[in-house]
Scaffold this active site. Structure first.
Site, PDB file in Angstrom:
ATOM      1  N   MET A 152       0.898  -1.100   0.047  1.00 31.44           N
ATOM      2  CA  MET A 152      -0.134  -0.024  -0.150  1.00 31.44           C
ATOM      3  C   MET A 152       0.889   1.195  -0.155  1.00 31.44           C
ATOM      4  O   MET A 152       2.064   0.998   0.371  1.00 31.44           O
ATOM      5  CB  MET A 152      -0.939   0.041   1.253  1.00 31.44           C
ATOM      6  CG  MET A 152      -1.684  -1.225   1.387  1.00 31.44           C
ATOM      7  SD  MET A 152      -3.155  -1.299   0.150  1.00 31.44           S
ATOM      8  CE  MET A 152      -4.117  -0.113   0.822  1.00 31.44           C
ATOM      9  N   PRO A 153       0.365   2.320  -0.703  1.00 27.22           N
ATOM     10  CA  PRO A 153      -0.846   2.516  -1.168  1.00 27.22           C
ATOM     11  C   PRO A 153      -0.929   1.909  -2.585  1.00 27.22           C
ATOM     12  O   PRO A 153       0.371   1.645  -3.246  1.00 27.22           O
ATOM     13  CB  PRO A 153      -0.985   4.002  -1.260  1.00 27.22           C
ATOM     14  CG  PRO A 153       0.212   4.681  -0.149  1.00 27.22           C
ATOM     15  CD  PRO A 153       1.268   3.597  -0.114  1.00 27.22           C
TER      16      PRO A 153
END
Lengths: 64, 64, 64, 64, 64, 64
Positions: free
Chosen positions: E1-2
């Site tokens: 992530m992101p």
């Protein structure tokens, strides 16, 4: 990659999600020749008021 | 199929969503030869702090 | 906003898509108090080999 | 268009999001010949219990 | 992530995409305290016949 | 529901996808108490020029 987005009705427990991501990752590793660390999964929990099938909200399904 | 994901600013009522999914399903059935039960709609409500246009958060829009 | 993503089996004509986006936009304007120019729609056409229900590819559905 | 969906672990501040959408919009304008007002960004904050890598929930990562 | 999903009208060059992903990653690293290797970006190129604003297909925009 | 979107680098065979959707559906049925027919899976194949990690296109990865 692969990236897996799972959208489902809210309410599953953390333990169910723990098992879910384990088994879905295994399924991808077995069939798509991707190493486990390449697989990212996100889960989107949504309320029954935000899902519809055949034009009817899930929160209304079953109501006369 | 078809699957329709609608992302919008949070705040619409359940009644608005009830009408929304009904009319969007009708629109798809009329134009794409899909039976109503084949149409799945999800709605994602997001806060104004999580939406931006032209580089400005919606929550900041209109502030001097 | 709202943003609408429609995922469907490839094969609809441009004219069907023309009607689809018109009617879906109307549905959103009527129910969600959004002006037409605020509504963005994207259509993702995918082959039958990339869609599955009940664990069966759409391209295999109906095959014995 | 372009439409940018950013999915990240919940916890960033509004100020971080303010800077994020500004810089991402600038990046797109500079490289893709799109005017700022054409760029829409949505941010989806998700909890650590809804993200997994290598089959392990982020909320479990680091636990023995 | 992101994870960043960028949906845009098809037609950008590989060099534009090379610059785009570099600058968007920098923007996220600078504002969200995420290491570069944590940032995954996908680009979805779609034709003008699959995008609409205000109920009008992009491929029809500007036609009388 | 649940709806599963799998985004991966293009190149997997139809047989790999056949096995993938079978095993992912089984994983969801086993862990989330959803009947098989409730599970819809879509696969998005994208080229290496449309995926990046750490600011580098996958098509450039490994190039000096």
């Amino acid at each position: 990659m692969p990236i897996v987005n799972i959208t489902m009705i809210e309410g599953r427990t953390e333990e169910q999600k723990r098992q879910l991501v384990k088994k879905v990752t295994d399924a991808i590793v077995e069939t798509c020749e991707a190493p486990p660390e390449a697989v990212t999964i996100t889960i989107l929990d949504i309320p029954k008021t935000n899902v519809a099938n055949a034009g009817i909200l899930r929160s209304d399904a079953g109501r006369k």
